[in-house]
Design a protein around this motif. Structure first.
Motif, PDB file in Angstrom:
ATOM      1  N   VAL A   1      -0.093   3.405   2.806  1.00 17.91           N
ATOM      2  CA  VAL A   1      -0.436   4.043   1.534  1.00 17.91           C
ATOM      3  C   VAL A   1      -1.568   3.226   0.922  1.00 17.91           C
ATOM      4  O   VAL A   1      -1.498   2.000   0.843  1.00 17.91           O
ATOM      5  N   LEU A   2      -2.617   3.920   0.518  1.00 16.84           N
ATOM      6  CA  LEU A   2      -3.810   3.280  -0.037  1.00 16.84           C
ATOM      7  C   LEU A   2      -3.950   3.626  -1.518  1.00 16.84           C
ATOM      8  O   LEU A   2      -3.523   4.697  -1.952  1.00 16.84           O
ATOM      9  N   GLY A   3      -4.536   2.725  -2.266  1.00 18.89           N
ATOM     10  CA  GLY A   3      -4.726   2.998  -3.679  1.00 18.89           C
ATOM     11  C   GLY A   3      -5.432   1.865  -4.373  1.00 18.89           C
ATOM     12  O   GLY A   3      -6.236   1.149  -3.767  1.00 18.89           O
ATOM     13  N   TYR A   4      -5.090   1.695  -5.638  1.00 14.33           N
ATOM     14  CA  TYR A   4      -5.753   0.715  -6.496  1.00 14.33           C
ATOM     15  C   TYR A   4      -4.722  -0.059  -7.310  1.00 14.33           C
ATOM     16  O   TYR A   4      -3.630   0.433  -7.563  1.00 14.33           O
ATOM     17  N   ILE A   5      -5.116  -1.222  -7.742  1.00 13.99           N
ATOM     18  CA  ILE A   5      -4.326  -1.968  -8.712  1.00 13.99           C
ATOM     19  C   ILE A   5      -4.997  -1.738 -10.058  1.00 13.99           C
ATOM     20  O   ILE A   5      -6.164  -2.092 -10.252  1.00 13.99           O
ATOM     21  N   ASP A   6      -4.278  -1.102 -10.983  1.00 12.87           N
ATOM     22  CA  ASP A   6      -4.818  -0.817 -12.305  1.00 12.87           C
ATOM     23  C   ASP A   6      -5.066  -2.125 -13.052  1.00 12.87           C
ATOM     24  O   ASP A   6      -4.164  -2.942 -13.208  1.00 12.87           O
ATOM     25  N   ILE A   7      -6.280  -2.325 -13.514  1.00 10.32           N
ATOM     26  CA  ILE A   7      -6.663  -3.578 -14.167  1.00 10.32           C
ATOM     27  C   ILE A   7      -5.888  -3.803 -15.470  1.00 10.32           C
ATOM     28  O   ILE A   7      -5.458  -4.908 -15.761  1.00 10.32           O
ATOM     29  N   GLU A   8      -5.676  -2.736 -16.236  1.00  7.73           N
ATOM     30  CA  GLU A   8      -5.020  -2.890 -17.538  1.00  7.73           C
ATOM     31  C   GLU A   8      -3.519  -3.120 -17.429  1.00  7.73           C
ATOM     32  O   GLU A   8      -2.943  -3.892 -18.185  1.00  7.73           O
ATOM     33  N   THR A   9      -2.855  -2.433 -16.486  1.00 11.88           N
ATOM     34  CA  THR A   9      -1.394  -2.525 -16.393  1.00 11.88           C
ATOM     35  C   THR A   9      -0.921  -3.332 -15.195  1.00 11.88           C
ATOM     36  O   THR A   9       0.264  -3.620 -15.078  1.00 11.88           O
ATOM     37  N   ASN A  10      -1.815  -3.651 -14.273  1.00  9.78           N
ATOM     38  CA  ASN A  10      -1.479  -4.292 -13.003  1.00  9.78           C
ATOM     39  C   ASN A  10      -0.587  -3.387 -12.158  1.00  9.78           C
ATOM     40  O   ASN A  10       0.107  -3.842 -11.255  1.00  9.78           O
ATOM     41  N   GLY A  11      -0.574  -2.085 -12.475  1.00 10.24           N
ATOM     42  CA  GLY A  11       0.241  -1.117 -11.749  1.00 10.24           C
ATOM     43  C   GLY A  11      -0.402  -0.726 -10.432  1.00 10.24           C
ATOM     44  O   GLY A  11      -1.622  -0.797 -10.265  1.00 10.24           O
ATOM     45  N   LEU A  12       0.425  -0.307  -9.490  1.00  9.46           N
ATOM     46  CA  LEU A  12      -0.042   0.127  -8.176  1.00  9.46           C
ATOM     47  C   LEU A  12      -0.204   1.643  -8.188  1.00  9.46           C
ATOM     48  O   LEU A  12       0.772   2.375  -8.344  1.00  9.46           O
ATOM     49  N   LEU A  13      -1.430   2.104  -8.047  1.00 10.22           N
ATOM     50  CA  LEU A  13      -1.732   3.527  -8.114  1.00 10.22           C
ATOM     51  C   LEU A  13      -1.954   4.067  -6.703  1.00 10.22           C
ATOM     52  O   LEU A  13      -2.995   3.821  -6.095  1.00 10.22           O
ATOM     53  N   ALA A  14      -0.974   4.779  -6.179  1.00  7.33           N
ATOM     54  CA  ALA A  14      -1.037   5.323  -4.821  1.00  7.33           C
ATOM     55  C   ALA A  14      -1.771   6.651  -4.834  1.00  7.33           C
ATOM     56  O   ALA A  14      -1.387   7.576  -5.539  1.00  7.33           O
ATOM     57  N   CYS A  15      -2.849   6.755  -4.052  1.00  5.24           N
ATOM     58  CA  CYS A  15      -3.615   8.000  -4.089  1.00  5.24           C
ATOM     59  C   CYS A  15      -4.061   8.514  -2.722  1.00  5.24           C
ATOM     60  O   CYS A  15      -4.568   9.621  -2.634  1.00  5.24           O
ATOM     61  N   GLU A  16      -3.872   7.774  -1.651  1.00  2.00           N
ATOM     62  CA  GLU A  16      -4.304   8.226  -0.320  1.00  2.00           C
ATOM     63  C   GLU A  16      -3.396   7.578   0.717  1.00  2.00           C
ATOM     64  O   GLU A  16      -2.650   6.650   0.409  1.00  2.00           O
ATOM     65  N   PHE A  17      -3.458   8.077   1.949  1.00  2.00           N
ATOM     66  CA  PHE A  17      -2.659   7.479   3.018  1.00  2.00           C
ATOM     67  C   PHE A  17      -3.351   7.662   4.353  1.00  2.00           C
ATOM     68  O   PHE A  17      -4.160   8.565   4.523  1.00  2.00           O
ATOM     69  N   SER A  18      -3.027   6.774   5.283  1.00  2.00           N
ATOM     70  CA  SER A  18      -3.548   6.941   6.638  1.00  2.00           C
ATOM     71  C   SER A  18      -2.592   7.844   7.407  1.00  2.00           C
ATOM     72  O   SER A  18      -1.375   7.845   7.164  1.00  2.00           O
ATOM     73  N   LYS A  19      -3.147   8.602   8.320  1.00  2.00           N
ATOM     74  CA  LYS A  19      -2.373   9.576   9.083  1.00  2.00           C
ATOM     75  C   LYS A  19      -2.142   9.076  10.507  1.00  2.00           C
ATOM     76  O   LYS A  19      -2.892   8.238  10.995  1.00  2.00           O
ATOM     77  N   PRO A  20      -1.113   9.583  11.164  1.00  2.00           N
ATOM     78  CA  PRO A  20      -0.876   9.192  12.554  1.00  2.00           C
ATOM     79  C   PRO A  20      -2.054   9.592  13.435  1.00  2.00           C
ATOM     80  O   PRO A  20      -2.747  10.574  13.153  1.00  2.00           O
ATOM     81  N   GLY A  21      -2.282   8.814  14.469  1.00  2.00           N
ATOM     82  CA  GLY A  21      -3.387   9.128  15.368  1.00  2.00           C
ATOM     83  C   GLY A  21      -3.422   8.202  16.563  1.00  2.00           C
ATOM     84  O   GLY A  21      -2.411   7.609  16.944  1.00  2.00           O
ATOM     85  N   ALA A  22      -4.595   8.055  17.118  1.00  2.00           N
ATOM     86  CA  ALA A  22      -4.800   7.240  18.320  1.00  2.00           C
ATOM     87  C   ALA A  22      -4.282   5.828  18.105  1.00  2.00           C
ATOM     88  O   ALA A  22      -4.505   5.230  17.059  1.00  2.00           O
ATOM     89  N   GLY A  23      -3.566   5.321  19.094  1.00  2.00           N
ATOM     90  CA  GLY A  23      -3.034   3.964  19.037  1.00  2.00           C
ATOM     91  C   GLY A  23      -1.632   3.869  18.469  1.00  2.00           C
ATOM     92  O   GLY A  23      -0.981   2.834  18.593  1.00  2.00           O
ATOM     93  N   ASP A  24      -1.152   4.929  17.822  1.00  4.32           N
ATOM     94  CA  ASP A  24       0.215   4.934  17.301  1.00  4.32           C
ATOM     95  C   ASP A  24       1.179   5.340  18.414  1.00  4.32           C
ATOM     96  O   ASP A  24       0.807   6.064  19.342  1.00  4.32           O
ATOM     97  N   ARG A  25       2.413   4.882  18.300  1.00  5.17           N
ATOM     98  CA  ARG A  25       3.479   5.326  19.209  1.00  5.17           C
ATOM     99  C   ARG A  25       4.485   6.098  18.367  1.00  5.17           C
ATOM    100  O   ARG A  25       4.997   5.580  17.378  1.00  5.17           O
ATOM    101  N   ARG A  26       4.757   7.341  18.807  1.00 10.39           N
ATOM    102  CA  ARG A  26       5.646   8.218  18.056  1.00 10.39           C
ATOM    103  C   ARG A  26       6.741   8.770  18.961  1.00 10.39           C
ATOM    104  O   ARG A  26       6.467   9.193  20.074  1.00 10.39           O
ATOM    105  N   SER A  27       7.977   8.771  18.448  1.00  6.88           N
ATOM    106  CA  SER A  27       9.090   9.408  19.139  1.00  6.88           C
ATOM    107  C   SER A  27       9.958  10.098  18.091  1.00  6.88           C
ATOM    108  O   SER A  27       9.665  10.041  16.897  1.00  6.88           O
TER     109      SER A  27
END
Length: 166
Positions: A47-73
């Motif tokens: 999960v990708l995002g930002y650290i809010d400067i004013e609140t130090n909160g973690l703002l989740a806004c994007e994610f990486s998707k499964p793909g090459a190099g991953d192992r899935r079952s």
């Protein structure tokens, strides 16, 4: 603790006071990876995002998707090295402001719970990874709920709640 906002976003707060937000768009996109039938394999990423400067909160806004190099079952997922490259690209494209906010993957169960493999993976990332000083958001997309936890170094995974999948 989780709290829904009128626009569908969810805000959360851990016992240690770390706060953050998860956008409705992010949750909807994650749900597209849920394991809908018996042949569906686990999916995951970061999960990708930002650290809010004013609140130090973690703002989740994007994610990486499964793909090459991953192992899935059916009951397992292993993130390949490509996800670290996506974290680095996210950071670069955001002028150094974007960062790793958390981890996500799917489980073929209605209300997901972390397995021992999940706990080990989370601990490994907390030990070796570069992320917010407070910790990481940990999301598991189930069939009916997204389980939400907060992971902090040398602490037990803290359950924040479940988000009902629409």
């Amino acid at each position: 603790m989780l709290r829904y906002l009128g626009n569908g976003d969810v805000i959360w707060e851990s016992k240690n006071g770390t706060r953050g937000a998860i956008s409705l768009a992010l949750m909807q996109s994650l749900c597209s990876w849920k394991q809908k039938d018996a042949s569906s394999r686990e999916a995951g990423g970061v999960v990708l995002g930002y650290i809010d400067i004013e609140t130090n909160g973690l703002l989740a806004c994007e994610f990486s998707k499964p793909g090459a190099g991953d192992r899935r079952s059916r009951n397992g997922f292993f993130r390949g090295k490509r996800h670290q490259k996506e974290i680095d690209q996210w950071n670069k494209s955001s002028g150094g402001n974007g960062t790793l906010i958390g981890l996500w993957h799917t489980h073929p169960e209605k209300s997901p719970t972390p397995s021992s493999t999940d706990l080990n993976d989370c601990s490994n990332v907390l030990t070796k990874g570069c992320y917010s000083p407070d910790g990481l958001l940990y999301l598991i997309v189930g069939l009916e709920y997204i389980g939400v936890w907060f992971a902090a170094r040398k602490k037990t995974l803290e359950k924040l709640g479940d988000i009902k999948i629409q």
